[in-house]
Motif scaffolding. Structure first.
Motif, PDB file in Angstrom:
ATOM      1  N   LEU A 245       0.821  -1.205   0.000  1.00  0.00           N
ATOM      2  CA  LEU A 245       0.000   0.000   0.000  1.00  0.00           C
ATOM      3  C   LEU A 245       0.857   1.258   0.000  1.00  0.00           C
ATOM      4  N   THR A 246       1.961   1.208   0.745  1.00  0.00           N
ATOM      5  CA  THR A 246       2.884   2.345   0.767  1.00  0.00           C
ATOM      6  C   THR A 246       3.482   2.567  -0.619  1.00  0.00           C
ATOM      7  N   ASN A 247       3.886   1.497  -1.267  1.00  0.00           N
ATOM      8  CA  ASN A 247       4.479   1.628  -2.600  1.00  0.00           C
ATOM      9  C   ASN A 247       3.455   2.055  -3.645  1.00  0.00           C
ATOM     10  N   ALA A 248       2.204   1.695  -3.449  1.00  0.00           N
ATOM     11  CA  ALA A 248       1.163   2.171  -4.361  1.00  0.00           C
ATOM     12  C   ALA A 248       1.037   3.689  -4.275  1.00  0.00           C
ATOM     13  N   GLU A 249       1.152   4.220  -3.058  1.00  0.00           N
ATOM     14  CA  GLU A 249       1.111   5.681  -2.895  1.00  0.00           C
ATOM     15  C   GLU A 249       2.325   6.321  -3.558  1.00  0.00           C
TER      16      GLU A 249
ATOM     17  N   SER B  87       1.872   6.332  -7.374  1.00  0.00           N
ATOM     18  CA  SER B  87       0.950   7.366  -7.852  1.00  0.00           C
ATOM     19  C   SER B  87       1.599   8.737  -7.862  1.00  0.00           C
ATOM     20  N   ALA B  88       2.676   8.892  -7.092  1.00  0.00           N
ATOM     21  CA  ALA B  88       3.426  10.155  -7.084  1.00  0.00           C
ATOM     22  C   ALA B  88       4.647  10.101  -7.997  1.00  0.00           C
ATOM     23  N   GLY B  89       4.779   9.013  -8.760  1.00  0.00           N
ATOM     24  CA  GLY B  89       5.891   8.893  -9.694  1.00  0.00           C
ATOM     25  C   GLY B  89       7.211   8.531  -9.043  1.00  0.00           C
TER      26      GLY B  89
ATOM     27  N   LEU C 223       6.440   9.575   0.958  1.00  0.00           N
ATOM     28  CA  LEU C 223       6.741  10.067  -0.389  1.00  0.00           C
ATOM     29  C   LEU C 223       8.114  10.735  -0.483  1.00  0.00           C
ATOM     30  N   LYS C 224       8.983  10.480   0.458  1.00  0.00           N
ATOM     31  CA  LYS C 224      10.323  11.088   0.399  1.00  0.00           C
ATOM     32  C   LYS C 224      11.153  10.385  -0.680  1.00  0.00           C
ATOM     33  N   PRO C 225      11.594  11.116  -1.696  1.00  0.00           N
ATOM     34  CA  PRO C 225      12.350  10.472  -2.778  1.00  0.00           C
ATOM     35  C   PRO C 225      13.637   9.813  -2.306  1.00  0.00           C
ATOM     36  N   GLY C 226      14.253  10.353  -1.253  1.00  0.00           N
ATOM     37  CA  GLY C 226      15.533   9.826  -0.800  1.00  0.00           C
ATOM     38  C   GLY C 226      15.458   8.496  -0.075  1.00  0.00           C
TER      39      GLY C 226
END
Length: 496
Positions: free
Chosen positions: A380-384, A387-389, A469-472
């Motif tokens: 579920l976390t990875n689905a979020e 969705s944010a790319g 959603l932190k890219p790092g």
């Protein structure tokens, strides 16, 4: 019905009260003694911590049962703030408080003078005068947000702290995750990171009943930790009162599988029902201060999901089941398809003759179930993130070990915080587990029923959402445990 003006008051009937403030407002409550101060962080009910003895927050409804407030409590102050923390109350429609009593009877309504630049309003208070409980209209504004109100009522408000270099000290309260800093102010959807904050054991969407209400909501998801510890059945318990056929008939009508009685759940239910009878009131904690969930785990039962009904009034199992089927929340609990085992007990109060019931519903813990639950949280976390790319997070066994240990520790040592009683922080726990990740972030939550519910709660909070959603961040570990006062404790540990 009484139309109140500031300072006006009205006597309250006995039983459960429902307070609503329609519109773009968050409703909070502070439970205090005569001195006007909370006894601890657990006395602050808000969107990150939705339950306390006698008080429950569900959406825009605050439910209060004065008779089941914690010992010594004499006042509940109702607070509102904008759902969007960047908005002043003066930019919104005038708030209006609607109060109903048992049976939906309207008791009072209060619309205060329109606020201006204030960001928080003390709207009303439920207070005791001798044996009588009353409602008083307030309308007092604050410009410092919830943190200012909480500080005045005695809640511990954390100041900013500078994390160690390379560490993201994300501290989410409850099912909503905190901002970079320490234990972030109680974040709200749509708000940016906020400095400092309330050190409160925040609950995202805790149980739908139990504390003060005859009947509880769907169980809470979670395993009582330690991988390898199984809750294999100790044998079914006898059913002398014919409880199971009534329950399983109701479950079958909605397509839910049958449950069996478990001797440990029956013993925990009996102990809790006896405690309520001794106190002469419905309560989530007994005279010894032990919660119903702590009684379950003390019996040796570990669970992935648990729910409860705490009820007084019915005289027979048939009447009890009929009551549970009479309301949406109580019916959902009795018929929840994930439950496979149950325990029921009733004990009479010899003084009043009232009968107190405790029903416990659970799905037992298994290592495979724990693994599946963690995998669902990650998915579920990875689905979020998708969705944010963003790239998905990889499951990291070392981070999982640290996360699981923290959830276990919160249950075992009865605390709820990113900082453990011995001063340990998320990055300390990650390093102790052998992780060499350079940046660490953490979300925690308690009281949620399922992976979907806990991830949804985290995503509804800007601080927790920022972690997800932190890219790092590139890796993640999940932990959760059943027990304690809240029933479930969840941990997300991020690394990058």
């Amino acid at each position: 019905m009484s139309e109140l003006v500031p300072g006006g008051n009205v006597p309250l009937p006995g039983g459960t009260l429902v307070l609503r403030v329609p519109g773009p407002f968050d409703v909070s409550a502070l439970v205090t003694d005569d001195g006007g101060k909370v006894r601890g962080d657990a006395d602050f009910v808000f969107y990150n911590q939705r339950t306390a003895p006698g008080v429950r927050l569900t959406g825009e409804e605050l439910t209060v049962d004065p008779a089941t407030l914690r010992a010594g409590a004499s006042r509940v102050t109702v607070v509102i703030s904008p759902t969007d923390p960047g908005t002043s109350l003066g930019q919104l429609p005038a708030p209006s408080l609607h109060v109903t009593g048992p049976g939906g009877r309207v008791i009072a309504r209060f619309t205060p003078p329109r606020p201006q630049r204030e960001t928080v309003l003390l709207l009303a208070e439920i207070y005791r005068r001798g044996p009588v409980w009353k409602l008083r209209a307030l309308g007092q504004g604050y410009a410092e947000g919830l943190a200012g109100v909480a500080r005045d009522f005695g809640v511990d408000v954390a100041e900013d702290a500078t994390p160690a270099a390379g560490v993201v000290a994300s501290a989410g309260s409850g099912s909503r995750s905190g901002s970079g800093g320490t234990a972030g102010a109680p974040p709200r959807p749509g708000a940016g990171p906020q400095p400092g904050g309330l050190r409160t054991p925040g609950i995202g969407s805790g149980r739908d009943g139990g504390f003060r209400m005859p009947g509880s909501g769907i169980g809470r998801s979670d395993g009582f930790l330690m991988p390898g510890v199984s809750s294999a059945s100790h044998g079914s318990a006898p059913d002398p009162d014919g409880f199971l056929p009534l329950v399983n008939s109701a479950r079958a009508r909605v397509g839910s599988p049958a449950v069996v009685l478990d001797a440990r759940l029956v013993a925990a239910a009996r102990e809790h029902a006896a405690g309520m009878a001794a106190q002469g009131r419905l309560a989530s904690e007994g005279p010894d201060g032990r919660s119903v969930f702590q009684r379950v785990t003390a019996s040796g039962y570990t669970y992935l999901t648990v729910g409860e009904h705490l009820v007084s009034g019915p005289r027979t199992p048939a009447e009890f089941v009929e009551y549970c089927l009479s309301g949406e929340r109580t019916r959902d609990t009795l018929c929840e398809p994930s439950f496979s085992e149950a325990g029921l007990a009733c004990v009479s109060d010899g003084r009043s003759g009232d009968v107190y019931w405790t029903a416990l519903w659970a799905r037992p813990f298994t290592p495979a179930g724990l693994t599946q639950t963690a995998a669902e949280v990650i998915a579920l976390t990875n689905a979020e993130r998708a969705s944010a790319g963003l790239q998905p997070l990889a499951d990291d066994p070392l981070l999982a070990t640290a996360a699981q240990g923290h959830s276990a520790d919160m249950v075992a040592r009865a605390f709820y915080s990113h900082t453990s009683p011995d001063g340990g922080e998320p990055w300390h726990r990650a390093a102790a587990a052998g992780s060499t990740r350079r940046t660490i972030g953490e979300n925690i939550a308690c009281g949620q029923r399922s992976p979907a519910e806990v991830v949804r709660g985290w995503m509804d909070s800007p601080g927790h959402r920022a972690n997800i959603l932190k890219p790092g961040f590139t890796h993640i570990g999940i932990g959760f445990a059943g027990g304690g006062t809240a029933g479930t404790y969840w941990t997300q540990l991020f690394g990058g």
